[in-house]
Design an enzyme around this catalytic site. Structure first.
Site, PDB file in Angstrom:
ATOM      1  N   ARG A 287      11.403  -5.608   5.334  1.00 18.94           N
ATOM      2  CA  ARG A 287      11.158  -4.197   4.971  1.00 18.94           C
ATOM      3  C   ARG A 287      12.081  -3.276   5.775  1.00 18.94           C
ATOM      4  O   ARG A 287      12.318  -3.491   6.954  1.00 18.94           O
ATOM      5  CB  ARG A 287       9.698  -3.860   5.279  1.00 18.94           C
ATOM      6  CG  ARG A 287       9.411  -2.358   5.257  1.00 18.94           C
ATOM      7  CD  ARG A 287       7.964  -2.059   5.068  1.00 18.94           C
ATOM      8  NE  ARG A 287       7.125  -2.433   6.188  1.00 18.94           N
ATOM      9  CZ  ARG A 287       5.793  -2.322   6.172  1.00 18.94           C
ATOM     10  NH1 ARG A 287       5.166  -1.876   5.098  1.00 18.94           N
ATOM     11  NH2 ARG A 287       5.100  -2.673   7.228  1.00 18.94           N
TER      12      ARG A 287
ATOM     13  N   ARG B 260      -0.954  -7.946  13.737  1.00 18.47           N
ATOM     14  CA  ARG B 260      -1.495  -6.946  12.801  1.00 18.47           C
ATOM     15  C   ARG B 260      -2.360  -7.620  11.734  1.00 18.47           C
ATOM     16  O   ARG B 260      -3.375  -7.064  11.309  1.00 18.47           O
ATOM     17  CB  ARG B 260      -0.346  -6.149  12.162  1.00 18.47           C
ATOM     18  CG  ARG B 260       0.282  -5.152  13.141  1.00 18.47           C
ATOM     19  CD  ARG B 260       1.643  -4.676  12.690  1.00 18.47           C
ATOM     20  NE  ARG B 260       1.608  -3.965  11.429  1.00 18.47           N
ATOM     21  CZ  ARG B 260       2.662  -3.805  10.641  1.00 18.47           C
ATOM     22  NH1 ARG B 260       3.833  -4.321  10.979  1.00 18.47           N
ATOM     23  NH2 ARG B 260       2.544  -3.136   9.513  1.00 18.47           N
TER      24      ARG B 260
ATOM     25  N   ARG C 138      -9.687   2.013   8.598  1.00 19.30           N
ATOM     26  CA  ARG C 138      -9.322   0.674   9.054  1.00 19.30           C
ATOM     27  C   ARG C 138     -10.434   0.018   9.861  1.00 19.30           C
ATOM     28  O   ARG C 138     -10.284  -1.127  10.286  1.00 19.30           O
ATOM     29  CB  ARG C 138      -8.072   0.774   9.921  1.00 19.30           C
ATOM     30  CG  ARG C 138      -6.803   0.291   9.222  1.00 19.30           C
ATOM     31  CD  ARG C 138      -5.693   0.447  10.228  1.00 19.30           C
ATOM     32  NE  ARG C 138      -4.512  -0.294   9.980  1.00 19.30           N
ATOM     33  CZ  ARG C 138      -3.395   0.234   9.469  1.00 19.30           C
ATOM     34  NH1 ARG C 138      -3.359   1.463   9.042  1.00 19.30           N
ATOM     35  NH2 ARG C 138      -2.311  -0.502   9.381  1.00 19.30           N
TER      36      ARG C 138
ATOM     37  N   ARG D 230      10.923  -0.955  11.196  1.00 23.80           N
ATOM     38  CA  ARG D 230       9.836  -0.537  12.065  1.00 23.80           C
ATOM     39  C   ARG D 230       9.720  -1.483  13.256  1.00 23.80           C
ATOM     40  O   ARG D 230       9.839  -2.686  13.106  1.00 23.80           O
ATOM     41  CB  ARG D 230       8.507  -0.525  11.294  1.00 23.80           C
ATOM     42  CG  ARG D 230       8.302   0.730  10.488  1.00 23.80           C
ATOM     43  CD  ARG D 230       7.115   0.628   9.566  1.00 23.80           C
ATOM     44  NE  ARG D 230       5.900   0.115  10.205  1.00 23.80           N
ATOM     45  CZ  ARG D 230       4.708   0.110   9.620  1.00 23.80           C
ATOM     46  NH1 ARG D 230       4.577   0.595   8.382  1.00 23.80           N
ATOM     47  NH2 ARG D 230       3.659  -0.363  10.233  1.00 23.80           N
TER      48      ARG D 230
ATOM     49  N   LYS E 217       0.818  -1.220   0.000  1.00 21.54           N
ATOM     50  CA  LYS E 217       0.000   0.000   0.000  1.00 21.54           C
ATOM     51  C   LYS E 217       0.851   1.270   0.000  1.00 21.54           C
ATOM     52  O   LYS E 217       0.628   2.162  -0.793  1.00 21.54           O
ATOM     53  CB  LYS E 217      -0.860   0.085   1.270  1.00 21.54           C
ATOM     54  CG  LYS E 217      -1.988  -0.886   1.380  1.00 21.54           C
ATOM     55  CD  LYS E 217      -2.905  -0.514   2.559  1.00 21.54           C
ATOM     56  CE  LYS E 217      -2.203  -0.415   3.899  1.00 21.54           C
ATOM     57  NZ  LYS E 217      -1.772  -1.700   4.465  1.00 21.54           N
TER      58      LYS E 217
HETATM   59  P1  AMP Z   1       0.624   1.343   8.990  1.00 25.83           P
HETATM   60  O1  AMP Z   1       1.862   2.137   8.755  1.00 25.83           O
HETATM   61  O2  AMP Z   1      -0.509   1.763   8.104  1.00 25.83           O
HETATM   62  O3  AMP Z   1       0.875  -0.143   8.945  1.00 25.83           O
HETATM   63  O4  AMP Z   1       0.148   1.686  10.481  1.00 25.83           O
HETATM   64  C1  AMP Z   1       0.979   1.387  11.593  1.00 25.83           C
HETATM   65  C2  AMP Z   1       0.180   1.381  12.888  1.00 25.83           C
HETATM   66  O5  AMP Z   1      -0.374   2.691  13.111  1.00 25.83           O
HETATM   67  C3  AMP Z   1      -1.013   0.455  12.895  1.00 25.83           C
HETATM   68  O6  AMP Z   1      -0.654  -0.882  13.237  1.00 25.83           O
HETATM   69  C4  AMP Z   1      -1.885   1.127  13.965  1.00 25.83           C
HETATM   70  O7  AMP Z   1      -1.391   0.873  15.268  1.00 25.83           O
HETATM   71  C5  AMP Z   1      -1.682   2.595  13.660  1.00 25.83           C
HETATM   72  N1  AMP Z   1      -2.653   3.077  12.659  1.00 25.83           N
HETATM   73  C6  AMP Z   1      -2.386   3.513  11.392  1.00 25.83           C
HETATM   74  N2  AMP Z   1      -3.503   3.863  10.742  1.00 25.83           N
HETATM   75  C7  AMP Z   1      -4.527   3.619  11.606  1.00 25.83           C
HETATM   76  C8  AMP Z   1      -5.935   3.751  11.525  1.00 25.83           C
HETATM   77  N3  AMP Z   1      -6.552   4.186  10.411  1.00 25.83           N
HETATM   78  N4  AMP Z   1      -6.675   3.407  12.621  1.00 25.83           N
HETATM   79  C9  AMP Z   1      -6.090   2.977  13.744  1.00 25.83           C
HETATM   80  N5  AMP Z   1      -4.770   2.810  13.889  1.00 25.83           N
HETATM   81  C10 AMP Z   1      -3.982   3.125  12.829  1.00 25.83           C
END
Ligand code: AMP
Length: 227
Positions: A133, A177, A94, A166, A19
């Site tokens: 990654r 996740r 989400r 990360r 993504k």
């Molecule tokens: P990502 O980089 O999109 O994988 O997001 C990393 C982490 O940020 C996720 O595992 C959540 O803990 C938090 N996070 C990101 N976007 C959201 C969202 N839309 N709603 C809730 N938590 C989020």
């Protein structure tokens, strides 16, 4: 005028589906901002702000940050001038509540989504991608040690920044996740399918091949918009 239509989309898929990588390519190609709630939250954690300190506990465990917090972030971001030509949302919505609130916010602005691109990737592939990654600590560029390695180990090709892994990209957190994705996030695909917005794209091939597919979908959406 043809080609001047706004382009408003969500890029959807499990963690590790590509993504963020595809969103950055779309953002550069179409000149629209890349809105990643994950990136915004990581910046807040980095800055050690109140928001960052609150979010960190959820993020490091692979859990979702509370809806109200994330919805507030996105609302503010969408109000900014640079979103008028369009935007690509990555990692938001989400939950069903986030999807409904997004519709409400867009409605207030007189906008609606053009398309939801759903990246479909095998689960083993996702785990393989995430554990290898690496991310640039300065510009956020995304690498994969095997499929998309930096030219110099540990250094970003684009800006020379230091690459890091990360904290939530360890196998244990990744598994959590993926479970959160399946239970809380994947169900909103149905919400969008009912609105006829979802276009599935095979996310398994190379970055370039996937981007070709994504562009093909977006060109079709734009030509439809030009009417
Ligand atoms: P990502 O980089 O999109 O994988 O997001 C990393 C982490 O940020 C996720 O595992 C959540 O803990 C938090 N996070 C990101 N976007 C959201 C969202 N839309 N709603 C809730 N938590 C989020």
């Amino acid at each position: 005028m043809a080609g001047m239509e706004a382009l408003r989309l969500v890029i959807f898929g499990p963690p590790g589906s590509g993504k963020g990588t595809q969103a950055k390519l779309v953002s550069e190609f179409y000149g629209i901002p890349h809105l990643s709630t994950g990136d915004i939250l990581r910046e807040e954690v980095e800055r050690d702000s109140d928001l960052g300190r609150m979010a960190e506990g959820y993020m490091s465990r692979g859990l979702l940050v509370p809806d109200d917090v994330v919805i507030g972030i996105v609302r503010q971001r969408l109000m900014r001038e640079d979103c008028r030509p369009g935007f690509i949302l990555d990692g938001f919505p989400r939950t069903l509540r986030q999807a409904e609130e997004l519709d409400r916010i867009l409605g207030e602005l007189g906008w609606r989504l053009d398309v939801v691109i759903n990246l479909v990737v095998d689960e083993e592939e996702v785990v393989r991608r995430i554990t290898l990654r690496r991310v640039c600590s300065v510009c956020g560029a995304i690498y994969h040690l095997e499929f998309n390695p930096p030219k110099r180990p540990g250094v970003c090709d684009r800006c020379g920044g230091k690459l890091y892994q990360r904290e939530d990209d360890t196998e244990e957190v990744v598994r959590k996740r993926l479970e959160v994705y399946r239970t809380q996030t994947e169900p909103i695909l149905r919400y969008y399918r009912e609105k006829g917005l979802v276009r599935d794209v095979d996310g398994n091939p190379s970055i370039e091949e996937v981007f070709e597919q994504v562009k093909a979908v977006l060109e079709e959406v734009r030509s439809r918009g030009d009417g």
